[in-house]
Design a protein around this motif. Structure first.
Motif, PDB file in Angstrom:
ATOM      1  N   GLN A   1      -0.495  20.351   5.375  1.00 57.46           N
ATOM      2  CA  GLN A   1       0.705  19.848   5.984  1.00 57.46           C
ATOM      3  C   GLN A   1       0.805  20.935   6.807  1.00 57.46           C
ATOM      4  O   GLN A   1       1.634  20.741   8.213  1.00 57.46           O
ATOM      5  CB  GLN A   1       1.835  19.224   5.756  1.00 57.46           C
TER       6      GLN A   1
ATOM      7  N   TYR B   1      10.865   0.878   1.149  1.00 55.85           N
ATOM      8  CA  TYR B   1       9.789   0.745   1.280  1.00 55.85           C
ATOM      9  C   TYR B   1       8.788   0.152   3.210  1.00 55.85           C
ATOM     10  O   TYR B   1       9.881  -0.334   3.842  1.00 55.85           O
ATOM     11  CB  TYR B   1       8.680  -1.839   0.549  1.00 55.85           C
ATOM     12  N   ARG B   2       8.387   0.878   3.370  1.00 59.24           N
ATOM     13  CA  ARG B   2       7.635   0.808   4.391  1.00 59.24           C
ATOM     14  C   ARG B   2       6.700  -0.338   4.871  1.00 59.24           C
ATOM     15  O   ARG B   2       5.689  -1.284   4.220  1.00 59.24           O
ATOM     16  CB  ARG B   2       6.989   2.290   4.842  1.00 59.24           C
TER      17      ARG B   2
ATOM     18  N   GLU C   1       5.892  19.761   3.598  1.00 59.91           N
ATOM     19  CA  GLU C   1       5.427  19.396   2.225  1.00 59.91           C
ATOM     20  C   GLU C   1       4.377  19.585   1.313  1.00 59.91           C
ATOM     21  O   GLU C   1       4.079  19.334  -0.007  1.00 59.91           O
ATOM     22  CB  GLU C   1       5.198  17.524   3.327  1.00 59.91           C
TER      23      GLU C   1
ATOM     24  N   ARG D   1       0.846  -1.431  -0.155  1.00 61.40           N
ATOM     25  CA  ARG D   1       0.000  -0.392  -0.142  1.00 61.40           C
ATOM     26  C   ARG D   1       0.669   0.955  -0.034  1.00 61.40           C
ATOM     27  O   ARG D   1       1.773   1.451   0.749  1.00 61.40           O
ATOM     28  CB  ARG D   1      -0.697  -0.315   1.432  1.00 61.40           C
ATOM     29  N   ARG D   2       1.027   2.112  -0.988  1.00 62.16           N
ATOM     30  CA  ARG D   2       1.735   3.329  -0.686  1.00 62.16           C
ATOM     31  C   ARG D   2       0.832   4.685  -0.998  1.00 62.16           C
ATOM     32  O   ARG D   2      -0.897   4.821  -1.187  1.00 62.16           O
ATOM     33  CB  ARG D   2       2.272   3.257  -2.854  1.00 62.16           C
ATOM     34  N   TRP D   3       1.175   5.541  -1.260  1.00 61.52           N
ATOM     35  CA  TRP D   3       0.823   6.730  -0.879  1.00 61.52           C
ATOM     36  C   TRP D   3       0.265   7.887  -2.075  1.00 61.52           C
ATOM     37  O   TRP D   3      -0.982   8.227  -2.034  1.00 61.52           O
ATOM     38  CB  TRP D   3       1.596   8.062  -0.771  1.00 61.52           C
ATOM     39  N   LYS D   4       0.403   6.980  -3.001  1.00 56.99           N
ATOM     40  CA  LYS D   4      -0.087   7.785  -4.522  1.00 56.99           C
ATOM     41  C   LYS D   4      -0.837   6.684  -5.254  1.00 56.99           C
ATOM     42  O   LYS D   4      -1.161   5.557  -4.634  1.00 56.99           O
ATOM     43  CB  LYS D   4       0.851   8.228  -5.581  1.00 56.99           C
ATOM     44  N   THR D   5      -1.563   7.247  -5.967  1.00 58.60           N
ATOM     45  CA  THR D   5      -2.918   5.860  -7.238  1.00 58.60           C
ATOM     46  C   THR D   5      -1.791   5.244  -8.246  1.00 58.60           C
ATOM     47  O   THR D   5      -0.885   5.953  -8.858  1.00 58.60           O
ATOM     48  CB  THR D   5      -3.952   6.313  -8.102  1.00 58.60           C
TER      49      THR D   5
ATOM     50  N   GLU E   1       3.234  -1.067   5.913  1.00 58.75           N
ATOM     51  CA  GLU E   1       2.441  -1.558   4.145  1.00 58.75           C
ATOM     52  C   GLU E   1       2.006  -2.032   3.761  1.00 58.75           C
ATOM     53  O   GLU E   1       1.461  -2.183   2.742  1.00 58.75           O
ATOM     54  CB  GLU E   1       2.894  -0.042   3.659  1.00 58.75           C
TER      55      GLU E   1
ATOM     56  N   ARG F   1      -3.133   2.527  -5.455  1.00 56.35           N
ATOM     57  CA  ARG F   1      -2.787   2.752  -3.494  1.00 56.35           C
ATOM     58  C   ARG F   1      -1.737   1.283  -3.774  1.00 56.35           C
ATOM     59  O   ARG F   1      -0.930   0.944  -2.411  1.00 56.35           O
ATOM     60  CB  ARG F   1      -4.358   3.116  -2.731  1.00 56.35           C
ATOM     61  N   GLU F   2      -2.735   0.266  -3.970  1.00 59.66           N
ATOM     62  CA  GLU F   2      -2.007  -0.920  -4.627  1.00 59.66           C
ATOM     63  C   GLU F   2      -1.664  -1.296  -5.827  1.00 59.66           C
ATOM     64  O   GLU F   2      -2.233  -1.332  -6.183  1.00 59.66           O
ATOM     65  CB  GLU F   2      -3.299  -2.237  -3.324  1.00 59.66           C
TER      66      GLU F   2
END
Length: 331
Positions: A287, A196-197, A283, A159-163, A200, A165-166
């Motif tokens: 934010q 990678y985190r 950012e 799962r990442r922050w941009k589209t 996620e 997302r998965e």
């Protein structure tokens, strides 16, 4: 001094199997000529060390030879126990292994060194996560760590922050890193190294397929470069503000370090009312709005206009909730 160096040379050959004179000199921080003399001294003392000739040669010990001599000093024993991280080790699935290793180490050390190691553990403690943060759930961390250790390919859903997302990725996992209480995976995706985190990672399959680790991969160097690049790239905009000197000092305690450092560095001289003009990296407008609200009425946003408009809307909304106090006659 020389006796300690001879022990170090012997242990280097025992752990690394074969090393050239130049590699030994670099590791011991001495000249190649000194290495030649030390190797001769070990041989004269009965240590079975010999040299392989040719381009792939170097010094090595006779196959099967091992020494129990460690020459561990009191300071080294203390440092070894201080380095223990039971929390992260448990997350990696190594908690019982670490406990067993420490028990064996305590049994093998002389009483004095074992006591010093225990005293160190009772006087210093490492707590990696930041304040006010619950530990991140990382159910796939132990499996990733095993894949890293065994050089096995992994397929993960992430799962990442941009589209979108998965995404699903096939990776060669090279390392896991604990940074401020967060676990990260360093992996090769095609010809690129990526980070990678671990929290996620949604699904993980460890494959039987193995990969060859790049011989020139330096984890510490990569991590330094990646974190520097990440910190530089995450703040893509800036806010121009005026704030009180007290607010500028307070930023150190409630703002991300990169924001507070830049604000202090860009601050001008305070005016007669104790206000300064400065620039704060952000950012995004959202934010920046969240962070600067921490300073309350001790900061005024001058630009960008969108951020100032957000503060105007927030101020009017708060005024509606909290009308001006009514002057009351003294009791």
């Amino acid at each position: 001094m020389r006796a300690s160096r001879l022990v170090s040379l012997l242990l280097l050959l025992q752990t690394r199997r074969r090393m050239t004179a130049q590699e030994l000199a670099d590791a011991l921080e001495v000249s190649v000529r000194t290495v030649y003399r030390d190797v001769e001294s070990l041989g004269a003392a009965g240590v079975p060390v010999y040299a392989d000739r040719g381009p792939a040669g170097g010094y090595r010990l006779l196959e099967g030879y091992r020494t129990r001599l460690t020459g561990m000093t009191a300071s080294e024993a203390e440092a070894l126990f201080l380095a223990g991280m039971p929390g992260p080790a448990a997350e990696l699935g190594l908690g019982p292994v670490l406990a067993a290793a420490e028990l064996k180490l305590l049994a093998a050390l002389p009483d004095e060194l074992a006591d010093r190691g225990g005293r160190m553990r009772q006087r210093f403690h490492l707590d990696a996560p930041g304040w006010f943060r619950d530990p991140e759930p990382t159910p796939h961390l132990a499996a990733l760590a095993r894949a890293v250790w065994e050089d096995r390919m992994v397929e993960l859903r992430y799962r990442r922050w941009k589209t979108p997302r998965e995404v699903t990725r096939l990776l060669a996992p090279l390392a896991v890193v604990l940074k401020a209480g967060r676990w990260y995976l360093v992996a090769r995706s095609g010809d690129q190294l990526r980070t990678y985190r671990v929290a996620e990672v949604l699904d993980l399959v460890v494959r039987d397929e193995r990969f060859d680790r790049p011989g020139d991969f330096d984890l510490a160097a990569y991590w330094r470069e990646w974190t520097d690049r990440y910190e530089r790239g995450v703040y893509r905009d800036e806010a121009r503000v005026r704030m009180t000197v007290a607010a500028l000092e307070f930023m150190t305690y409630v703002f991300p370090p990169a924001m507070s450092r830049a604000a202090r560095a860009a601050a001008g001289e305070p005016d007669e009312h104790g206000w300064v003009h400065t620039r704060v990296p952000i950012e995004s407008v959202k934010q920046g709005h969240v962070e600067l609200l921490k300073l309350g009425a001790e900061v005024e946003v001058l630009a960008p206009a969108e951020l100032r408009d957000r503060f105007t809307a927030t101020a009017h909304a708060l005024a509606g909730l909290y009308p001006a106090p009514v002057d009351r006659p003294p009791a």
